[in-house]
Design a protein around this motif. Structure first.
Motif, PDB file in Angstrom:
ATOM      1  N   PRO A 114      -8.889  79.085  -5.684  1.00  0.00           N
ATOM      2  CA  PRO A 114      -7.606  78.932  -5.014  1.00  0.00           C
ATOM      3  C   PRO A 114      -6.405  79.171  -5.938  1.00  0.00           C
ATOM      4  O   PRO A 114      -5.291  78.806  -5.587  1.00  0.00           O
ATOM      5  N   LYS A 115      -6.615  79.747  -7.084  1.00  0.00           N
ATOM      6  CA  LYS A 115      -5.512  80.009  -8.016  1.00  0.00           C
ATOM      7  C   LYS A 115      -4.468  80.911  -7.364  1.00  0.00           C
ATOM      8  O   LYS A 115      -4.805  81.831  -6.635  1.00  0.00           O
ATOM      9  N   GLN A 116      -3.208  80.645  -7.667  1.00  0.00           N
ATOM     10  CA  GLN A 116      -2.089  81.435  -7.137  1.00  0.00           C
ATOM     11  C   GLN A 116      -1.541  82.273  -8.277  1.00  0.00           C
ATOM     12  O   GLN A 116      -1.216  81.744  -9.333  1.00  0.00           O
ATOM     13  N   VAL A 117      -1.455  83.580  -8.082  1.00  0.00           N
ATOM     14  CA  VAL A 117      -1.018  84.473  -9.152  1.00  0.00           C
ATOM     15  C   VAL A 117       0.228  85.247  -8.747  1.00  0.00           C
ATOM     16  O   VAL A 117       0.483  85.481  -7.569  1.00  0.00           O
TER      17      VAL A 117
ATOM     18  N   ILE B  42       3.506  82.428  -1.815  1.00  0.00           N
ATOM     19  CA  ILE B  42       4.006  81.152  -2.317  1.00  0.00           C
ATOM     20  C   ILE B  42       5.377  81.427  -2.922  1.00  0.00           C
ATOM     21  O   ILE B  42       5.486  82.169  -3.888  1.00  0.00           O
ATOM     22  N   ASP B  43       6.427  80.834  -2.362  1.00  0.00           N
ATOM     23  CA  ASP B  43       7.765  81.121  -2.871  1.00  0.00           C
ATOM     24  C   ASP B  43       8.423  79.926  -3.556  1.00  0.00           C
ATOM     25  O   ASP B  43       9.598  79.961  -3.866  1.00  0.00           O
ATOM     26  N   LYS B  44       7.640  78.880  -3.817  1.00  0.00           N
ATOM     27  CA  LYS B  44       8.171  77.717  -4.527  1.00  0.00           C
ATOM     28  C   LYS B  44       7.277  77.403  -5.721  1.00  0.00           C
ATOM     29  O   LYS B  44       6.064  77.566  -5.658  1.00  0.00           O
ATOM     30  N   ASN B  45       7.900  76.916  -6.789  1.00  0.00           N
ATOM     31  CA  ASN B  45       7.125  76.542  -7.967  1.00  0.00           C
ATOM     32  C   ASN B  45       6.531  75.147  -7.764  1.00  0.00           C
ATOM     33  O   ASN B  45       6.830  74.486  -6.763  1.00  0.00           O
ATOM     34  N   PRO B  46       5.689  74.673  -8.685  1.00  0.00           N
ATOM     35  CA  PRO B  46       5.065  73.354  -8.497  1.00  0.00           C
ATOM     36  C   PRO B  46       6.062  72.198  -8.387  1.00  0.00           C
ATOM     37  O   PRO B  46       5.734  71.152  -7.847  1.00  0.00           O
ATOM     38  N   ASN B  47       7.292  72.397  -8.878  1.00  0.00           N
ATOM     39  CA  ASN B  47       8.309  71.352  -8.776  1.00  0.00           C
ATOM     40  C   ASN B  47       9.081  71.407  -7.466  1.00  0.00           C
ATOM     41  O   ASN B  47       9.983  70.608  -7.236  1.00  0.00           O
ATOM     42  N   GLY B  48       8.784  72.386  -6.606  1.00  0.00           N
ATOM     43  CA  GLY B  48       9.434  72.489  -5.307  1.00  0.00           C
ATOM     44  C   GLY B  48      10.671  73.360  -5.295  1.00  0.00           C
ATOM     45  O   GLY B  48      11.335  73.468  -4.274  1.00  0.00           O
ATOM     46  N   LEU B  49      10.991  73.983  -6.423  1.00  0.00           N
ATOM     47  CA  LEU B  49      12.156  74.863  -6.480  1.00  0.00           C
ATOM     48  C   LEU B  49      11.770  76.257  -6.009  1.00  0.00           C
ATOM     49  O   LEU B  49      10.714  76.766  -6.373  1.00  0.00           O
ATOM     50  N   THR B  50      12.629  76.880  -5.220  1.00  0.00           N
ATOM     51  CA  THR B  50      12.361  78.212  -4.685  1.00  0.00           C
ATOM     52  C   THR B  50      12.556  79.255  -5.782  1.00  0.00           C
ATOM     53  O   THR B  50      13.553  79.228  -6.502  1.00  0.00           O
ATOM     54  N   TYR B  51      11.585  80.175  -5.886  1.00  0.00           N
ATOM     55  CA  TYR B  51      11.714  81.286  -6.831  1.00  0.00           C
ATOM     56  C   TYR B  51      12.822  82.213  -6.357  1.00  0.00           C
ATOM     57  O   TYR B  51      12.920  82.511  -5.167  1.00  0.00           O
ATOM     58  N   SER B  52      13.651  82.695  -7.289  1.00  0.00           N
ATOM     59  CA  SER B  52      14.721  83.612  -6.895  1.00  0.00           C
ATOM     60  C   SER B  52      14.230  85.061  -6.858  1.00  0.00           C
ATOM     61  O   SER B  52      14.694  85.845  -6.046  1.00  0.00           O
ATOM     62  N   ARG B  53      13.292  85.432  -7.730  1.00  0.00           N
ATOM     63  CA  ARG B  53      12.853  86.819  -7.779  1.00  0.00           C
ATOM     64  C   ARG B  53      11.332  86.977  -7.783  1.00  0.00           C
ATOM     65  O   ARG B  53      10.837  88.057  -7.535  1.00  0.00           O
TER      66      ARG B  53
ATOM     67  N   MET C 269       7.193  86.149  -6.857  1.00  0.00           N
ATOM     68  CA  MET C 269       6.342  85.767  -5.733  1.00  0.00           C
ATOM     69  C   MET C 269       4.944  85.502  -6.268  1.00  0.00           C
ATOM     70  O   MET C 269       4.444  86.253  -7.096  1.00  0.00           O
ATOM     71  N   ARG C 270       4.346  84.439  -5.787  1.00  0.00           N
ATOM     72  CA  ARG C 270       2.949  84.164  -6.100  1.00  0.00           C
ATOM     73  C   ARG C 270       2.151  84.345  -4.820  1.00  0.00           C
ATOM     74  O   ARG C 270       2.669  84.168  -3.723  1.00  0.00           O
ATOM     75  N   TRP C 271       0.879  84.658  -4.968  1.00  0.00           N
ATOM     76  CA  TRP C 271       0.031  84.968  -3.828  1.00  0.00           C
ATOM     77  C   TRP C 271      -1.312  84.286  -3.958  1.00  0.00           C
ATOM     78  O   TRP C 271      -1.803  84.051  -5.053  1.00  0.00           O
ATOM     79  N   ARG C 272      -1.919  84.015  -2.820  1.00  0.00           N
ATOM     80  CA  ARG C 272      -3.300  83.544  -2.775  1.00  0.00           C
ATOM     81  C   ARG C 272      -3.908  83.993  -1.457  1.00  0.00           C
ATOM     82  O   ARG C 272      -3.202  84.321  -0.503  1.00  0.00           O
ATOM     83  N   LEU C 273      -5.209  84.002  -1.420  1.00  0.00           N
ATOM     84  CA  LEU C 273      -5.933  84.367  -0.211  1.00  0.00           C
ATOM     85  C   LEU C 273      -5.750  83.261   0.826  1.00  0.00           C
ATOM     86  O   LEU C 273      -5.747  82.078   0.473  1.00  0.00           O
TER      87      LEU C 273
END
Length: 89
Positions: free
Chosen positions: A25-28, A60-71, A73-77
């Protein structure tokens, strides 16, 4: 830049799905996926967005702290696709 046929795009999309299945389940990040399959980041981003529209992968558009990434993107199946792949293994 030469055009890539739809058939080749489908094959590359399959490589992306296979890679995401292997690391589930890793998000890359998009850049990590592009590096793994040896393709241009913008091309991979286009394919990832298409796979996201088909609901095969999850963005996935938020980091583990809940902040939205500005540029970035992370993905998972998606869970449904992972279960379907697992049944065929």
């Amino acid at each position: 830049m030469p055009q890539i046929s739809k058939q080749k795009e489908e094959k590359i999309s399959e490589q992306i799905l296979f890679y995401l299945y292997n690391i589930f389940p890793k998000q890359v990040f998009t850049s990590e996926i592009a590096k793994e399959i040896a393709r241009d980041e913008e091309f991979v981003k286009k394919l990832l967005l298409e796979l996201g529209k088909k609901e095969l992968i999850v963005r996935i558009d938020k980091n583990p702290n809940g902040l939205t990434y500005s540029r970035r993107m992370r993905w998972r199946l998606s869970n449904e696709v992972h279960q379907a792949y697992s049944k065929h293994q």
